[in-house]
Design a protein around this motif. Structure first.
Motif, short mmCIF file in Angstrom:
data_model
loop_
_atom_site.label_atom_id
_atom_site.label_comp_id
_atom_site.label_asym_id
_atom_site.label_seq_id
_atom_site.Cartn_x
_atom_site.Cartn_y
_atom_site.Cartn_z
N VAL A 1 -7.24 7.15 13.88
CA VAL A 1 -7.67 8.40 13.26
C VAL A 1 -8.86 8.16 12.34
O VAL A 1 -9.81 8.96 12.31
N GLY A 2 -8.83 7.05 11.60
CA GLY A 2 -9.94 6.74 10.72
C GLY A 2 -11.24 6.56 11.47
O GLY A 2 -12.29 7.08 11.07
N LYS A 3 -11.19 5.84 12.59
CA LYS A 3 -12.39 5.64 13.40
C LYS A 3 -12.89 6.96 13.97
O LYS A 3 -14.09 7.26 13.94
N ARG B 1 -12.17 17.92 11.30
CA ARG B 1 -11.74 18.07 12.69
C ARG B 1 -10.50 17.22 12.96
O ARG B 1 -9.54 17.69 13.58
N LEU B 2 -10.53 15.98 12.50
CA LEU B 2 -9.35 15.12 12.72
C LEU B 2 -8.17 15.58 11.89
O LEU B 2 -7.01 15.45 12.32
N LEU B 3 -8.42 16.12 10.68
CA LEU B 3 -7.33 16.66 9.88
C LEU B 3 -6.63 17.79 10.63
O LEU B 3 -5.39 17.85 10.67
N ALA C 1 -2.00 19.71 13.77
CA ALA C 1 -1.50 20.34 15.00
C ALA C 1 -0.48 19.44 15.70
O ALA C 1 0.56 19.92 16.19
N VAL C 2 -0.76 18.15 15.75
CA VAL C 2 0.19 17.21 16.37
C VAL C 2 1.50 17.18 15.58
O VAL C 2 2.60 17.14 16.16
N PHE D 1 -5.40 9.50 3.73
CA PHE D 1 -6.77 9.04 3.58
C PHE D 1 -7.78 10.08 4.05
O PHE D 1 -8.93 10.07 3.60
N LEU D 2 -7.39 11.00 4.93
CA LEU D 2 -8.31 12.06 5.32
C LEU D 2 -8.61 12.98 4.15
O LEU D 2 -9.78 13.36 3.91
#
Length: 494
Positions: free
Chosen positions: A80-82, A91-93, A98-99, A131-132
C-alpha cells in the motif's frame, strides 16, 4: 522518500493563505482522526468477540480471527505504501476503506468459519490507514501546523480508549458477532464517504516506486503455510501428510523469498538493511516485545469470559460488557506508556524503555498465568503488561530514528512495522496452538482449556519478551538519547 515529480514540497502548502487553521483544515483533521481510530475500534471488537466467535462457529481456531488480519496487514502495508507513492495517498486510502467494508460485510454474513476468515483477511487492510493518514497530514497541511496535526492524528482524542471496550461489550452482548461486524461496516462506510468529500489528494508522487508483488506472495504464503500447519497439527496430527507438507512448503517459499529479496531492486522488505546491527536488534525487539506482547489481550478475553464452573481453575464468567473493565485498563496502560516515553526519551534513551517494556510484559504475563483464577491480580497484571506494550510501541520509532541515517528511515520503519505486525500474528497462532493442545472439553461449542495451557501460552509470551529485551540490551549505549522523541504510537511509514 516521496516528493513531487521534481522532489519538492508543493508550493500550495506554504502560501500565506494556508499558514493558519481554516475550517476546511479542521474538517480534514477531524476526518483523519476518526479514520485512524477505526483500527483500535475494530481490533477491540474482534478481540472481545473471540469467545463468541468460537461458540458461534464451533471452532477451536478462533485465534485465526486475529492472526489472519495481522498477516494480511504485515504483507499489505509495504505494498500500500508503494502504491500510495505512485498513485496518490487519498486514492489508496479510499481503496483500503472499501476493502475493509467488503471484509466486514463478509464476516457479518459468513455462514461458515472459513468465509468469516476471508472477511477478516480483507479487514487487515485497515492497518494501512495509520501511515496513510499521517502521510496525508504531512503532504497537505502547512508546515507550521503539521506537528500538532500529526500528533492528534496518531494519538486521537483519548476518548476511544475509554469508550471502545464498553461499545464492544454492548454490541456483542446485544447483537452478537454479526452485529459487531455490521457496526464496523457502517462506521467504515460513513467515514469513507466523509473522506471522499472532504480530504484532498496529496500532490506528492514518487515515479520510481515499484510494489514487490512476488515478494508479497512468497513471504505471505510462507508464513501462512507454517502457521496453518502449526495451528491444525493438534487436529490433524504431526505425522499426517498435510502437516509436514505445509511446513516444507512454507520453508521452501521463505527460502525463495530471501533469494528474491536479495536480488530485487525494491523488495517488499529490504533485508540488506538488516546488516546494520542496531537496526537488526531494533526489528527483533520490536516484534518479540511489542508484537508478541499484544497477543495477551486475545488470551485474556478467553480467560475472563469463561464461566468458572466450566474452566476449573480459571474463568470469571464475565459478559462482554463486564469484560470492558479489562479493556479500559489495557488502553490506559498503553496510553501511559506512550506518555512516559514522550516525556523521558530525550534523557533516558529509547533503549531503556524497550528493556523496561520487556521486563514488565514478562512479569505481568507470568503473574496472569500463575494467578489466573484471581480476578483482581489478573486485572493488575494485564495493566502492567499493557504499560509495557505502550512503552515498547512508543520506543520503536525512536529506536529506528537512532539506528539508521535519515535517508534510510522510511525503509527501516517499514521493516520494524512489518516485524511487529507479523509477529503479533505468529504469536497469536502459537499461543492458541498451546491452548488447543490442552482442551479439556467443549461448552456450547467453545473450547474449555486446562490451566496448564494458559501457563504454556503465557510462558511463551514471557520468553519472547525476555528474548526481545536481550536484543534491546545489545543496542548501542544511549541509543536514542540525543534524538527528538517521535512520541506515542507514531506510525512507521511504509
Amino acid at each position: 522518500m516521496t516528493g513531487t515529480l521534481d522532489g519538492r514540497r508543493p508550493a500550495a502548502a506554504t502560501t500565506s493563505e494556508t499558514r493558519r487553521w481554516t475550517p476546511r483544515l479542521v474538517a480534514i483533521l477531524v476526518v483523519l482522526i476518526l479514520i485512524s481510530e477505526i483500527i483500535p475500534v475494530s481490533s477491540v471488537l474482534a478481540g472481545t468477540a473471540l469467545p463468541a466467535i468460537a461458540a458461534e462457529f464451533a471452532t477451536t481456531q478462533a485465534g485465526w480471527t486475529m492472526t489472519i488480519a495481522f498477516l494480511t496487514a504485515s504483507i499489505g502495508m509495504p505494498l500500500v505504501g508503494k502504491l500510495a507513492d505512485m498513485y496518490g495517498k487519498k486514492r489508496l486510502l479510499m481503496i483500503v476503506l472499501a476493502v475493509t467494508v467488503a471484509g466486514a460485510v463478509l464476516s457479518a454474513l459468513a455462514p461458515t468459519y472459513p468465509v468469516f476468515l476471508i472477511g477478516r483477511a480483507l479487514q487487515g487492510a485497515i492497518f494501512s490507514v495509520a501511515f496513510l493518514c499521517y502521510s496525508l497530514v504531512r503532504d497537505v497541511f502547512p508546515p507550521r501546523i503539521i506537528p500538532f496535526a500529526v500528533s492528534v492524528t496518531i494519538t486521537g482524542t483519548g476518548i476511544v480508549v475509554v469508550l471502545q471496550p464498553f461499545l464492544a461489550g454492548w454490541l456483542i452482548d446485544n447483537h452478537g458477532v454479526t452485529g459487531a461486524f455490521w457496526f464496523v461496516t457502517v462506521l467504515t462506510a460513513v467515514l469513507a464517504a466523509a473522506a471522499f468529500l472532504i480530504i484532498p489528494e496529496s500532490p506528492v508522487r514518487s515515479g520510481d516506486s515499484r510494489p514487490d508483488l512476488v515478494g508479497a506472495v512468497l513471504l505471505g504464503g510462507s508464513v501462512a503455510a507454517v502457521l496453518l500447519a502449526v495451528s491444525k497439527a493438534p487436529e490433524w496430527g504431526w505425522s499426517s501428510a498435510a502437516t509436514p507438507a505445509l511446513l516444507l512448503l512454507g520453508c521452501a517459499m521463505f527460502a525463495a523469498w530471501l533469494v528474491q529479496a536479495g536480488h530485487t531492486p525494491e523488495p517488499l522488505i529490504n533485508v540488506r538493511q538488516l546488516r546494520r546491527p542496531a537496526l537488526l536488534f531494533t526489528v527483533l525487539s520490536s516484534g518479540l516485545v511489542y508484537g508478541v506482547g499484544t497477543t495477551t489481550s486475545s488470551i485474556l478475553a478467553v480467560m475472563a469470559m469463561t464461566p468458572r464452573e466450566a474452566g476449573g481453575d480459571y474463568g470469571f464468567g464475565m459478559t462482554a460488557s463486564e469484560y470492558a473493565i479489562f479493556g479500559v485498563i489495557n488502553g490506559l496502560g498503553i496510553v501511559l506508556g506512550g506518555l512516559i516515553v514522550g516525556v523521558t526519551a530525550r534523557r533516558t534513551g529509547a533503549k531503556l524503555h524497550m528493556v523496561l517494556a520487556a521486563a514488565l510484559i514478562g512479569i505481568g504475563v507470568l503473574a496472569m498465568g500463575v494467578w489466573r483464577g484471581e480476578e483482581l491480580i489478573v486485572l493488575i497484571a494485564t495493566g502492567v503488561v499493557h504499560l509495557g506494550v505502550g512503552l515498547a510501541g512508543a520506543a520503536i520509532p525512536n529506536l529506528v530514528i537512532a539506528a539508521v541515517p535519515a535517508d534510510s528511515q522510511v525503509v527501516s520503519s517499514s521493516i520494524a512495522e512489518v516485524s511487529r505486525t507479523l509477529l503479533a500474528g505468529v504469536g497469536t497462532t502459537v499461543v492458541f496452538f498451546l491452548l488447543n493442545a490442552n482442551v479439556r472439553a467443549l461448552a456450547e461449542g467453545a473450547p474449555v482449556y486446562a490451566g496448564a495451557g494458559f501457563m504454556w501460552a503465557f510462558g511463551v509470551i514471557a520468553a519472547c519478551a525476555l528474548a526481545g529485551g536481550i536484543c534491546a540490551v545489545f543496542l548501542p549505549r544511549r541509543l536514542g538519547a540525543e534524538i527528538p522523541t517521535a512520541g506515542k504510537g507514531e506510525p512507521a511509514a511504509a
